[in-house]
Structure formats: C-alpha cells, structure tokens
Design a protein around this motif. Sequence first.
Motif, PDB file in Angstrom:
ATOM      1  N   ARG A 316      33.496 118.939  23.653  1.00 17.32           N
ATOM      2  CA  ARG A 316      32.695 119.987  23.659  1.00 17.32           C
ATOM      3  C   ARG A 316      33.611 121.184  25.148  1.00 17.32           C
ATOM      4  NH1 ARG A 316      27.912 116.739  25.627  1.00 17.32           N
ATOM      5  NH2 ARG A 316      27.444 118.586  26.418  1.00 17.32           N
ATOM      6  N   ASP A 317      32.659 122.082  25.209  1.00 18.40           N
ATOM      7  CA  ASP A 317      33.681 122.507  26.407  1.00 18.40           C
ATOM      8  C   ASP A 317      32.991 121.747  28.072  1.00 18.40           C
ATOM      9  OD1 ASP A 317      34.533 124.712  28.339  1.00 18.40           O
ATOM     10  OD2 ASP A 317      33.264 126.227  27.338  1.00 18.40           O
ATOM     11  N   PRO A 318      34.670 122.019  28.695  1.00 24.79           N
ATOM     12  CA  PRO A 318      33.870 121.523  29.723  1.00 24.79           C
ATOM     13  C   PRO A 318      32.628 121.873  30.980  1.00 24.79           C
ATOM     14  CG  PRO A 318      36.003 121.181  29.338  1.00 24.79           C
ATOM     15  CD  PRO A 318      35.257 122.036  28.802  1.00 24.79           C
ATOM     16  N   LYS A 319      32.673 123.115  30.749  1.00 27.52           N
ATOM     17  CA  LYS A 319      31.540 123.616  31.065  1.00 27.52           C
ATOM     18  C   LYS A 319      30.199 122.851  30.325  1.00 27.52           C
ATOM     19  CE  LYS A 319      34.141 128.116  32.833  1.00 27.52           C
ATOM     20  NZ  LYS A 319      35.090 129.274  32.655  1.00 27.52           N
ATOM     21  N   ALA A 320      29.751 122.725  29.441  1.00 26.10           N
ATOM     22  CA  ALA A 320      29.063 122.463  28.644  1.00 26.10           C
ATOM     23  C   ALA A 320      28.298 121.104  29.212  1.00 26.10           C
ATOM     24  CB  ALA A 320      28.759 122.845  27.238  1.00 26.10           C
ATOM     25  N   VAL A 321      29.383 120.398  29.396  1.00 20.86           N
ATOM     26  CA  VAL A 321      29.283 118.624  29.542  1.00 20.86           C
ATOM     27  C   VAL A 321      28.565 118.172  31.141  1.00 20.86           C
ATOM     28  CG1 VAL A 321      30.452 116.187  29.329  1.00 20.86           C
ATOM     29  CG2 VAL A 321      30.696 118.168  28.382  1.00 20.86           C
ATOM     30  N   GLU A 322      27.394 117.845  31.193  1.00 19.54           N
ATOM     31  CA  GLU A 322      26.778 117.183  32.395  1.00 19.54           C
ATOM     32  C   GLU A 322      27.694 115.956  32.744  1.00 19.54           C
ATOM     33  OE1 GLU A 322      24.344 118.646  33.839  1.00 19.54           O
ATOM     34  OE2 GLU A 322      24.269 120.854  32.008  1.00 19.54           O
ATOM     35  N   LYS A 323      27.662 116.186  34.573  1.00 18.37           N
ATOM     36  CA  LYS A 323      28.283 115.026  35.156  1.00 18.37           C
ATOM     37  C   LYS A 323      27.994 114.105  34.699  1.00 18.37           C
ATOM     38  CE  LYS A 323      27.707 113.506  39.613  1.00 18.37           C
ATOM     39  NZ  LYS A 323      27.217 113.598  41.429  1.00 18.37           N
ATOM     40  N   GLU A 324      26.499 113.590  34.306  1.00 17.38           N
ATOM     41  CA  GLU A 324      25.811 112.725  33.806  1.00 17.38           C
ATOM     42  C   GLU A 324      26.511 111.581  32.754  1.00 17.38           C
ATOM     43  OE1 GLU A 324      24.079 115.386  34.772  1.00 17.38           O
ATOM     44  OE2 GLU A 324      23.505 114.122  36.777  1.00 17.38           O
ATOM     45  N   GLU A 325      27.229 112.778  31.801  1.00 18.01           N
ATOM     46  CA  GLU A 325      27.237 112.601  30.461  1.00 18.01           C
ATOM     47  C   GLU A 325      28.879 111.811  30.889  1.00 18.01           C
ATOM     48  OE1 GLU A 325      26.135 115.578  26.704  1.00 18.01           O
ATOM     49  OE2 GLU A 325      26.129 116.816  28.619  1.00 18.01           O
ATOM     50  N   TYR A 326      29.644 112.369  31.674  1.00 21.96           N
ATOM     51  CA  TYR A 326      30.552 112.215  31.664  1.00 21.96           C
ATOM     52  C   TYR A 326      31.006 110.774  32.347  1.00 21.96           C
ATOM     53  CZ  TYR A 326      33.344 116.824  31.468  1.00 21.96           C
ATOM     54  OH  TYR A 326      33.613 117.735  31.009  1.00 21.96           O
ATOM     55  N   GLU A 327      30.007 110.114  33.271  1.00 22.45           N
ATOM     56  CA  GLU A 327      29.491 108.699  33.470  1.00 22.45           C
ATOM     57  C   GLU A 327      29.395 107.803  33.362  1.00 22.45           C
ATOM     58  OE1 GLU A 327      26.887 109.909  37.179  1.00 22.45           O
ATOM     59  OE2 GLU A 327      28.233 110.050  38.612  1.00 22.45           O
ATOM     60  N   GLU A 328      28.874 108.150  31.793  1.00 21.26           N
ATOM     61  CA  GLU A 328      27.956 107.737  31.137  1.00 21.26           C
ATOM     62  C   GLU A 328      28.970 106.969  29.712  1.00 21.26           C
ATOM     63  OE1 GLU A 328      24.938 105.299  30.859  1.00 21.26           O
ATOM     64  OE2 GLU A 328      24.811 106.651  33.011  1.00 21.26           O
ATOM     65  N   PHE A 329      29.852 108.385  29.574  1.00 24.01           N
ATOM     66  CA  PHE A 329      30.837 107.874  28.651  1.00 24.01           C
ATOM     67  C   PHE A 329      31.775 106.899  29.288  1.00 24.01           C
ATOM     68  CE2 PHE A 329      35.326 109.288  27.092  1.00 24.01           C
ATOM     69  CZ  PHE A 329      35.133 109.143  26.102  1.00 24.01           C
ATOM     70  N   TYR A 330      31.834 106.971  30.553  1.00 21.82           N
ATOM     71  CA  TYR A 330      32.751 106.073  31.546  1.00 21.82           C
ATOM     72  C   TYR A 330      33.109 104.482  31.430  1.00 21.82           C
ATOM     73  CZ  TYR A 330      35.586 103.872  34.980  1.00 21.82           C
ATOM     74  OH  TYR A 330      36.683 103.351  36.052  1.00 21.82           O
ATOM     75  N   LYS A 331      31.839 105.310  31.315  1.00 26.37           N
ATOM     76  CA  LYS A 331      30.616 103.314  31.773  1.00 26.37           C
ATOM     77  C   LYS A 331      30.905 102.385  30.302  1.00 26.37           C
ATOM     78  CE  LYS A 331      27.333 104.400  35.476  1.00 26.37           C
ATOM     79  NZ  LYS A 331      26.383 103.893  35.508  1.00 26.37           N
ATOM     80  N   ALA A 332      30.406 103.781  29.052  1.00 27.22           N
ATOM     81  CA  ALA A 332      30.655 102.958  27.732  1.00 27.22           C
ATOM     82  C   ALA A 332      32.077 103.032  27.359  1.00 27.22           C
ATOM     83  CB  ALA A 332      29.725 103.986  27.223  1.00 27.22           C
ATOM     84  N   THR A 333      32.731 103.536  27.700  1.00 24.20           N
ATOM     85  CA  THR A 333      34.383 102.867  27.277  1.00 24.20           C
ATOM     86  C   THR A 333      35.305 102.173  27.721  1.00 24.20           C
ATOM     87  OG1 THR A 333      35.188 105.615  28.418  1.00 24.20           O
ATOM     88  CG2 THR A 333      34.571 105.498  25.814  1.00 24.20           C
ATOM     89  N   SER A 334      35.026 102.538  29.116  1.00 26.83           N
ATOM     90  CA  SER A 334      35.520 101.859  30.604  1.00 26.83           C
ATOM     91  C   SER A 334      34.691 100.346  30.630  1.00 26.83           C
ATOM     92  CB  SER A 334      35.926 102.612  31.123  1.00 26.83           C
ATOM     93  OG  SER A 334      34.674 102.399  32.312  1.00 26.83           O
ATOM     94  N   VAL A 338      30.564 101.399  37.564  1.00 25.68           N
ATOM     95  CA  VAL A 338      30.506 101.794  38.725  1.00 25.68           C
ATOM     96  C   VAL A 338      30.790 103.757  37.965  1.00 25.68           C
ATOM     97  CG1 VAL A 338      31.189 102.703  41.081  1.00 25.68           C
ATOM     98  CG2 VAL A 338      30.562  99.585  39.931  1.00 25.68           C
ATOM     99  N   ALA A 339      29.931 104.692  38.083  1.00 26.26           N
ATOM    100  CA  ALA A 339      30.780 105.868  37.298  1.00 26.26           C
ATOM    101  C   ALA A 339      31.896 105.844  38.165  1.00 26.26           C
ATOM    102  CB  ALA A 339      29.554 106.823  38.424  1.00 26.26           C
ATOM    103  N   PRO A 340      32.788 106.389  37.300  1.00 27.48           N
ATOM    104  CA  PRO A 340      34.175 107.395  38.104  1.00 27.48           C
ATOM    105  C   PRO A 340      34.428 108.310  39.677  1.00 27.48           C
ATOM    106  CG  PRO A 340      33.299 108.678  36.358  1.00 27.48           C
ATOM    107  CD  PRO A 340      32.283 107.834  35.903  1.00 27.48           C
ATOM    108  N   LEU A 341      35.166 108.295  40.080  1.00 28.70           N
ATOM    109  CA  LEU A 341      35.358 108.927  41.359  1.00 28.70           C
ATOM    110  C   LEU A 341      36.159 109.731  41.080  1.00 28.70           C
ATOM    111  CD1 LEU A 341      35.306 108.498  44.450  1.00 28.70           C
ATOM    112  CD2 LEU A 341      37.324 108.410  44.576  1.00 28.70           C
ATOM    113  N   ALA A 342      36.521 110.523  39.633  1.00 30.94           N
ATOM    114  CA  ALA A 342      37.089 111.698  39.533  1.00 30.94           C
ATOM    115  C   ALA A 342      37.717 111.827  37.840  1.00 30.94           C
ATOM    116  CB  ALA A 342      37.979 112.473  40.515  1.00 30.94           C
TER     117      ALA A 342
END
Length: 858
Positions: A316-334, A338-342
């Motif tokens: 997806r276009d990074p501008k269309a992805v919400e902060k919470e989506e990145y955090e949940e994706f990181y938690k699910a895959t890693s 704890v949510a990522p720092l950056a």
Amino acid sequence: MRLSSTLLLLLSSPFLASSATAQEGQETSTKHEYQSDVSRLRNIVVNSLYGTKSIFLRELLSNSNDALEKLRLTSLIDKDVAIGFGELNVTIRAERDPAEIGGIGRLVIHDTGIGMTPEELKKNLGTIAKSGTSDFLSQSESPSAKADGNLIGQFGLGFYSSFLIASHVRVASLPPPSVSNPHPKQYVFESAADGTSFEIYEDPRGNTLGERGTEVLMVLKEGEKEWLEADKLRELVAKHSSFASTFPIYLETVQTVTRPVSPLEAAEPTSSASDDDDDDDEGEVEEEHEEKEPETEEVEEVAFERLNKAEPLWMRDPKAVEKEEYEEFYKATSKDSVAPLAWSHFKADSGAGISFRALIFVPSELPTDFWGKAEKGIKGIVRLMVKRVFITDDLGDNYIPRWLSFLKIHVDADDLPLTVSRDTITSSRFVNQLQRTLIKKSLDLFTKIATSEPEKYEKLWKLVGNALKIGVTETYTDRARLSKLLRFETNLNKFVSLDEYASRRRAGQTQIFFLAGVGQPTTELAKSPFVEKLHARGYEVLLLDQPMDEVCLSHLRNYESMNFQDVTKKGLKFGDEDIVEADEKAEQERLTEEFSPLISWIKDAFKSVIKDVIISQRLVTSPTAIVSDDQGMSANMLRVSSVSSSSFDSLHFADPCLASFFQLMAAQSDNGKEDPMLTMMRSQARALEINPHSPIIKGLLEEIVSGDSDEETLKETMQTLLDVTLLRSGFELENVNTFFGRVESLLRRSINVSQSAKTKAPPVKPAPEVEAGPLADKPPVVESQEDESVVDLDLEDFPDLPVRSDETGGRMYEDLEFRNTVTSDEFKVGGGGEAGGFSMEQLEELMAASKAGGHDEL
C-alpha cells in the motif's frame, strides 16, 4: 462461497464426539509426562505472560502459516512431497454446544500445511529442545523480573497459548505422503490445561484432514464463550493476522437461509377438448400461475468468508497506512508485545532491474541476550518474499551487519525465480544489491529521526547507540554517515553531535578534545585534572564513559577537518598558541627556571617511572597529572586491554555492550601470554606534569632547595604523591600493598605514632586437627537460636488492617503476608508479589495506633 468436502465431513462427525469412539482410540494411545520446563512454561503462559487472552489466535495462526510455508518450500526441494490440488489455507470454525447438554463449545483452527508424524507431535508440542530455556524460565518466574518480550515467540511454542482459553486441547495432524512414509496415518495429540501429561494415539476416525494438514480443537473454558462469536474472530484476525500470512484465512460459518422450493416435476394437464378450448385453458392456467406464491424453505448452508482480503501492508501507499496498522503488523510478525520505535516503508529498484517494496522496523526494546547473539551473528533479520510468497529468512551469515542486527525487515520483490535453491538466491546479483539498499535506507531512517525527532532519537541512541559505534569500527563504506549519528556528553552540554561540537569550536581550534574513562560517570570525568584548564577556558570536551567510545574515535581519526585529541596525552594544544602574548611566554620560561631544581630531582629519583617532568599547561587546582606519550596507549585503553579471558568470567557488567567489548578484547589476548605490542605499550615511561601554582608543589620545591629534609622521607612523600596521581590519572598501581604501607606511614607521622609501633593483637586460636573421618551423608542441622531482639507479633493487635473472611470463617489479611517474627531492625511485609518493609519507627507508629484503639498488647 467455498465448500470443502473434508470440512463437511467434520461437521457431520464432531471431533471425538462419541465416547465409544474415543475409548476405542484410547486403547492404543501412548501416555507421556510433560518435561518440567514445559509445565512451568504453560503455567507462565496461562497465568502471567500475556496481558490479554486474545493473543492466542495470533500465535496459532502464525503456527499455521509456518506449516503452510514449510510445505511449500519442502515441495520445491523434495519432489516426492507434492502440494496436490487443494488450496493452501487456514480455516477457523466455531462449534457451539447445544443448550440442553450444557458446556460452551469448541474453537477449531485447521490448516492444510505440512502436518506432523507422531514423533513430531511429541517433539514439537510435548518437549522443549531449545538451550537456555530453564534459565529463561527461572528469570521469568522471578517476582522482580520484567517480562522479556514474548516467550512464545522465542521458543516457537505458540501452541501453548491455546490454554489461555481452553480447558482441553486436541491436535489432529496428518503429514503428506513421502518415500519414507508413503501411507501416513492421522494421529492425535491430546492434553488438558491443568494436566501433567499428554497422550498421542492414532485417530479413531481415520483420515478426516484430506491430503495432509493439522487441526487444533480447543474445548473452551467456562466464561470463554466470546471466542465463538464470528464478529469477535473477524476483529482479532483483522488486528493481529490480516497482513501476517500470505495464505488465505477463512472463517467457516453455518447460516440459515430461505430459498424457494424446487419441485421435482410439474404435472402437465390432459384434455380431449378442441384446439379453441385448449387455448382458453392455457390462458386460464397462466392466470392461475401468476396468482400462486412460490413455496420456500429454510436450510442451513456452510459459508466460507475470507478474512485477509486486504492488500498486504507493504503493497500500500505509505501515506494511506495508519500508525496503528504499522504497529499491529510489527507485533504480529515479530511476536513482540511492544510497538516499534520507528519504521521505514519504501519502494526501490535494484541495479539488477528488479523492483521491490520493503518495511524496516526498529524495536523499542532489545532482548536481554541480544548482545551475545549479535557477537556471533543473528539470522532471520530479513524476511524475503516474491509476489507475497515467502522465500527465505536466511540470506547467509552477516547478510545484515551485526551493528544493524536489531532491525526487523520485510522485503517483497516483484520478480525472482521461485524454484532456485537458497544458495542460488544468496549469490544472486539482486540479493547483493538489496543488502546495500537496506543498509542505506536504515541509515536514512536514523538520520531522519535525528534531524526531525530529537527526543525519539535520544531513545533510539540509548537503545542501539553502542551498536552504531561498533558499526564505525567495522565498516569503512558507511563510516562517514555513522559519524554524524554519534552522540556524546561533554563538560558543557548533553547529547552532543559532532556537528554541534564543531559549530561551537573556538578560534584557532583544530581538535576535538575528549577524555575516556570506561564505567565512570560523566559527572566524575568532568572533574578530572585533565579537564580543569580546558573547562576554565570554555573549551568543550567529549566525556567518553562507554566501552566502544575511544575505539570508535580511534577508527574515525578525524571529523571533517578536525582531529581527535586525547586530553590525557602529552602535547596538548589549545589552538591559540600562535597568538600567545609575550608576557605569557616570559612567565612560562620563568616558572621553568624557578622549578628546575625540583624537576631535576624528580627525574633523577624516579627515572624508572617518569620519563619527563613538565610545567603543566592543563592543570588549574590539581598538583600533578601523569600523561601518556602522544603515540602511546591511554590509561583507559590499558585498563580495557588488561582484562584477560580468565578474569572476564568473574566480572559482571550492567551494560551488556560493555561485557561484549571486554570479551572481545580478552579474546585477542587469550593465547596464554600477552601480546608483545601491548606489553611494550604498558611498560612505556610516562610524563609527569606539575602545577607550579599548587601549594604542594611549592612546598616540595622549598624542601629541595633548602636541603633540610630527610632524603628518604622526601622520596616517600613524593612516591605517595606519584601513586595518588597515577590512580587519579586512570592508571593502575604495580604494588597496591606497598602503596597502602606508605599511606599508613604518613598517617602515623601525621598523628605522632611511632613507625616501629606494633599492633598488639590477642592470641589467635588455631584451627582444630585435620578431620580423619569421612564426610557425612547430610549436612548437620543447626538449630536456630532465639535473639533477644526478636519480638512476637500478634496480628489481632492490628484491628485496622484490611481483612476478609475465608470459607472457614477465619480472618485473612488481604494482599499481606506476615512473617511469624520480626527483628528490631526491620519489619518485613509482602504484598502484590513485591517485597516491602516497615522500619522500627513505622512499627512504633502502628503500635501507637493500635493502643489508641484500645489494644494495649503487641
């Protein structure tokens, strides 16, 4: 809508629903006892590891995804293992118990992945084969220990999260046919949440899974009915696993629908009338047909709803992805709680003509064993996919350098041969160019944070700053970019970049001054004699208290046009020497001439220790300082390099990077003898700088010029001053006992105690004779002795303590655990899993409050 014949069969034959059938299976079952570590692990998972039970679905879906990926990869390597015609997918099914039979129901997760043999069921679900598990469990069970990320994620035991909601779990599994096992059978692993054993037996139902796969059936506990709700399951998949799996995830539901009845065959009318009559009849029939309502019936249909239909996050276009989506994706895959720092989300093209999309995550916390693993090299940092299909997470040793091994990276390439082996991928041009791109993008991310989010960069630096310093020592290509990311404390400011330091340089200053002292607080380093003159004149000095700091700067050598200057070494220049006024030069020459008798005497008396004696340009209040040769090794590096591997084992460091660095230095000299170059540098003579304005130095000069003092006494005084100066300058003493002997002598002299006075100690009782008999089988029992300071405490004397009644009617004290006795030093009380305590003053206050309530006894 998708319909599976296998799953329809399961609907008609609930898992072990028949007690007779279950009994038949139990006749050939094999019972196994859980390892103690497994029981402890299950206890931690169920009672304390997770803050929310909903995490079980993420863990089980992750396991299913792994099984599907393993089947696909195995089929590429082993031609005898075929995927077949069935779709690779995961299905979730909820089964409610009828109200008349009680109970809650069952939740079933079924995948068409690799499946497991009975041996694999026992190995993967019933034992722990990972090293270090016991130590980790012990730490996790400690009341004061902090949970270290995700235990399940670390040991690959996501299966045990099922006991968060289930009282009983049955796992049916069927591996695909292979040469060694051409006709595999379906087996069941069965265990209760509170059981100490598990059973494995051949499934009495036969093959219900089709070609292969695994099915986890969870019998829900009381109060866990919410996990059977379709909306709840949709919500959890969307939150945790929507983008974590490249395979379809389906939710199977049974719906009641209304549909028209299909008559077997409509009866045709018969008549002998004329054609005209027939025409009339046809008109009448048509009229009657229009008035008749169609018959309907209600039926149950099985429907399959795909839950992960959304496009993968990285597509997806990074501008269309919400902060919470990145955090949940990181938690699910890693599998990090704890949510990522950056993070960095980008699309790029390799020089090989292959475009790709990537996500780079920086965690908020590092595992406690990160530095130990980083030293050996961490694999699995990069998860490589091609067109959403996972290829590998092993791109070779040190593919991502260890100074970036804390990152989590996902890469999806638009094109790459899927049938090549891992070795071919590793050596491909694309993968080599991908490596450079990922390193560059990681540094871009750090630079962006440092520039636009300084507060966040402080957190990042605290987390991985030592790793970036290691990067300076290990890479030449990226050394310049890394140097701009370095941060230090100084005598004037905190968290200073080299750019900021250079922008505040004084006129004529061409050096970046630094002082290194591993393990010393920067507040203490700022008080060092070496910093006195620099600080007084307003110069900024980097204070290096971390193990990699000085090594890092030695690899940099310079920053822009400014060289690094160790302020503990000979030849310190401020940069304005060319503009020193004539009277200052004259004053320096006068002082050199005035103190020449003292300088000559020190050089002659201590020539084995001191190479030169200099009138100091860096001291303000301190009398002396010992400096290293400008080409020699600093006191800080001498201390670091003196740690041998044998002595390292007995050291304990709070900073893991400090421990790793000392271990690295020790390994370089672990050949039974010290490196000759190190020996030479350690034995180099040093220069003594004296402060001509210090009262001590002036007093020594007067004693030398007058000649009235005893020579030996004067030498002893000067030797003590040299020893103290060595210690304060960061060096080690060759003979500590001799030093303390001289200090004692000076103390005796200062209080008029004779140097020959001996300590009159009482006679020392000798030890008993050597024991002749054998050792006892058990240690002797030592009976405790009552101490007069121990006071008995009656809880009934504290009526105001919070109490509740237990089932027997007795009084229980909420959240408090009292010892039977208390000492006069401290009154211990525990509550909420943490240790606490009352001082005697607080205990006396409790006593006063109790007496005020009419209770005179304690």
